[in-house]
Design a protein around this motif. Structure first.
Motif, mmCIF file in Angstrom:
data_model
loop_
_atom_site.group_PDB
_atom_site.id
_atom_site.type_symbol
_atom_site.label_atom_id
_atom_site.label_comp_id
_atom_site.label_asym_id
_atom_site.label_seq_id
_atom_site.Cartn_x
_atom_site.Cartn_y
_atom_site.Cartn_z
ATOM 1 N N GLN A 87 0.826 -1.208 0.000
ATOM 2 C CA GLN A 87 0.000 0.000 0.000
ATOM 3 C C GLN A 87 0.860 1.257 0.000
ATOM 4 O OE1 GLN A 87 -2.614 -0.478 3.363
ATOM 5 N NE2 GLN A 87 -3.953 -1.913 2.291
ATOM 6 N N ARG A 88 1.943 1.239 0.732
ATOM 7 C CA ARG A 88 2.846 2.401 0.779
ATOM 8 C C ARG A 88 3.490 2.644 -0.583
ATOM 9 N NH1 ARG A 88 7.760 2.690 4.639
ATOM 10 N NH2 ARG A 88 8.457 4.669 3.794
ATOM 11 N N LEU A 89 3.890 1.568 -1.260
ATOM 12 C CA LEU A 89 4.459 1.698 -2.602
ATOM 13 C C LEU A 89 3.427 2.253 -3.581
ATOM 14 C CD1 LEU A 89 6.593 -1.537 -3.001
ATOM 15 C CD2 LEU A 89 7.417 0.820 -3.146
ATOM 16 N N GLN A 90 2.211 1.736 -3.529
ATOM 17 C CA GLN A 90 1.161 2.217 -4.429
ATOM 18 C C GLN A 90 0.854 3.688 -4.181
ATOM 19 O OE1 GLN A 90 -1.791 -0.761 -3.477
ATOM 20 N NE2 GLN A 90 -1.278 -1.984 -5.278
ATOM 21 N N ALA A 91 0.842 4.107 -2.921
ATOM 22 C CA ALA A 91 0.589 5.512 -2.597
ATOM 23 C C ALA A 91 1.730 6.395 -3.104
ATOM 24 C CB ALA A 91 0.417 5.686 -1.090
ATOM 25 N N ALA A 92 2.960 5.931 -2.959
ATOM 26 C CA ALA A 92 4.116 6.703 -3.442
ATOM 27 C C ALA A 92 4.057 6.855 -4.960
ATOM 28 C CB ALA A 92 5.413 6.024 -3.018
ATOM 29 N N TYR A 93 3.639 5.811 -5.650
ATOM 30 C CA TYR A 93 3.505 5.889 -7.109
ATOM 31 C C TYR A 93 2.373 6.844 -7.495
ATOM 32 C CZ TYR A 93 2.187 4.627 -11.837
ATOM 33 O OH TYR A 93 1.843 4.689 -13.169
ATOM 34 N N ALA A 94 1.225 6.727 -6.827
ATOM 35 C CA ALA A 94 0.070 7.577 -7.149
ATOM 36 C C ALA A 94 0.370 9.050 -6.905
ATOM 37 C CB ALA A 94 -1.150 7.154 -6.329
ATOM 38 N N GLU A 95 1.210 9.334 -5.913
ATOM 39 C CA GLU A 95 1.550 10.714 -5.604
ATOM 40 C C GLU A 95 2.744 11.213 -6.396
ATOM 41 O OE1 GLU A 95 1.888 10.802 -1.351
ATOM 42 O OE2 GLU A 95 -0.239 10.314 -1.087
ATOM 43 N N GLY A 96 3.295 10.368 -7.286
ATOM 44 C CA GLY A 96 4.370 10.802 -8.174
ATOM 45 C C GLY A 96 5.766 10.755 -7.578
ATOM 46 N N HIS A 97 5.958 10.032 -6.473
ATOM 47 C CA HIS A 97 7.277 9.963 -5.855
ATOM 48 C C HIS A 97 8.206 8.980 -6.552
ATOM 49 C CE1 HIS A 97 6.083 12.559 -2.588
ATOM 50 N NE2 HIS A 97 5.038 11.792 -2.347
ATOM 51 N N ILE A 98 7.635 7.970 -7.200
ATOM 52 C CA ILE A 98 8.452 6.996 -7.925
ATOM 53 C C ILE A 98 7.817 6.718 -9.281
ATOM 54 C CG2 ILE A 98 9.468 5.867 -5.895
ATOM 55 C CD1 ILE A 98 7.370 3.666 -6.147
ATOM 56 N N PRO A 99 8.652 6.441 -10.310
ATOM 57 C CA PRO A 99 8.105 6.109 -11.633
ATOM 58 C C PRO A 99 7.573 4.677 -11.676
ATOM 59 C CG PRO A 99 10.503 6.134 -11.706
ATOM 60 C CD PRO A 99 10.101 6.576 -10.326
ATOM 61 N N HIS A 100 6.841 4.370 -12.727
ATOM 62 C CA HIS A 100 6.183 3.069 -12.885
ATOM 63 C C HIS A 100 7.181 1.913 -12.829
ATOM 64 C CE1 HIS A 100 3.099 0.277 -14.144
ATOM 65 N NE2 HIS A 100 3.932 -0.191 -15.058
ATOM 66 N N GLU A 101 8.288 2.030 -13.553
ATOM 67 C CA GLU A 101 9.272 0.941 -13.604
ATOM 68 C C GLU A 101 9.854 0.650 -12.220
ATOM 69 O OE1 GLU A 101 9.527 3.738 -15.530
ATOM 70 O OE2 GLU A 101 8.635 2.874 -17.332
ATOM 71 N N GLU A 102 10.136 1.727 -11.482
ATOM 72 C CA GLU A 102 10.692 1.561 -10.138
ATOM 73 C C GLU A 102 9.662 0.931 -9.207
ATOM 74 O OE1 GLU A 102 12.578 4.290 -6.573
ATOM 75 O OE2 GLU A 102 12.649 5.054 -8.633
#
Length: 180
Positions: free
Chosen positions: A22-37
């Motif tokens: 869930q933390r990873l998905q939230a970081a992705y949704a908020e633009g902190h990490i790119p899709h590949e990462e």
């Protein structure tokens, strides 16, 4: 000496794994990490055996707890928000009977992604979004009428993403972009 909660060699529980996902998905949704990462880190979390394995996948992610959900509810009557109101990251709108009108055109939107969950029985709903916003209604199920939404032909980059999910029984949802 480290406590069992901090010991990286302790076996990973399913609850710890779900929290990390869930933390990873939230970081992705908020633009902190790119899709590949995100894909690489998810693979690392899903195959992790210990808390130490997960800690390396969580490295460099922003700390914090998920934003709480704010709820606006009414059994009947009107739900109306307009003007300069602060839009939470997660907003749940529940109404058994009545009309809902959310005007986000002048609202203070501090998050790149806003999730609006509708739980509406009967009645109409209208959501006015800012000019530069993008809207996603894929998570919304309607019982009687379809959603009325015409995406903007030219949208400005950088506007918030408004994700609308949930369910509507009898009524129609109309979404429009603000004119100014």
């Amino acid at each position: 000496m480290t406590s069992p909660q901090e010991d990286p060699s302790v076996a990973l529980s399913e609850e710890d794994r779900e929290t990390a996902v869930q933390r990873l998905q939230a970081a992705y949704a908020e633009g902190h990490i790119p899709h590949e990462e995100m894909d690489e880190r998810l693979d690392q979390v899903l195959t992790a055996r210990t808390r130490g394995d997960v800690a390396s996948a969580m490295a460099s992610l922003p700390e914090g707890t998920p934003d709480p959900t704010s709820t606006i509810a009414a059994a009947g009557g009107r739900i109306r928000r307009r003007g300069a109101w602060r839009v939470p990251r997660h907003l749940k709108v529940a109404s058994a009977f009545g009309r809902v009108h959310l005007n986000l055109s002048r609202a203070v939107i501090e998050h790149p992604v806003v999730d609006i969950e509708l739980a509406l029985g009967t009645g109409r709903a209208k959501i006015t979004v800012p000019r530069g916003a993008s809207v996603d209604v894929e998570g919304l199920s309607t019982g009687w009428k379809d959603v009325r939404y015409q995406p903007r032909r030219r949208s400005r980059p950088g506007g918030p993403k408004i994700r609308i999910s949930g369910s509507m029984g009898f009524g129609r949802l109309k979404i429009r972009h603000a004119r100014r």
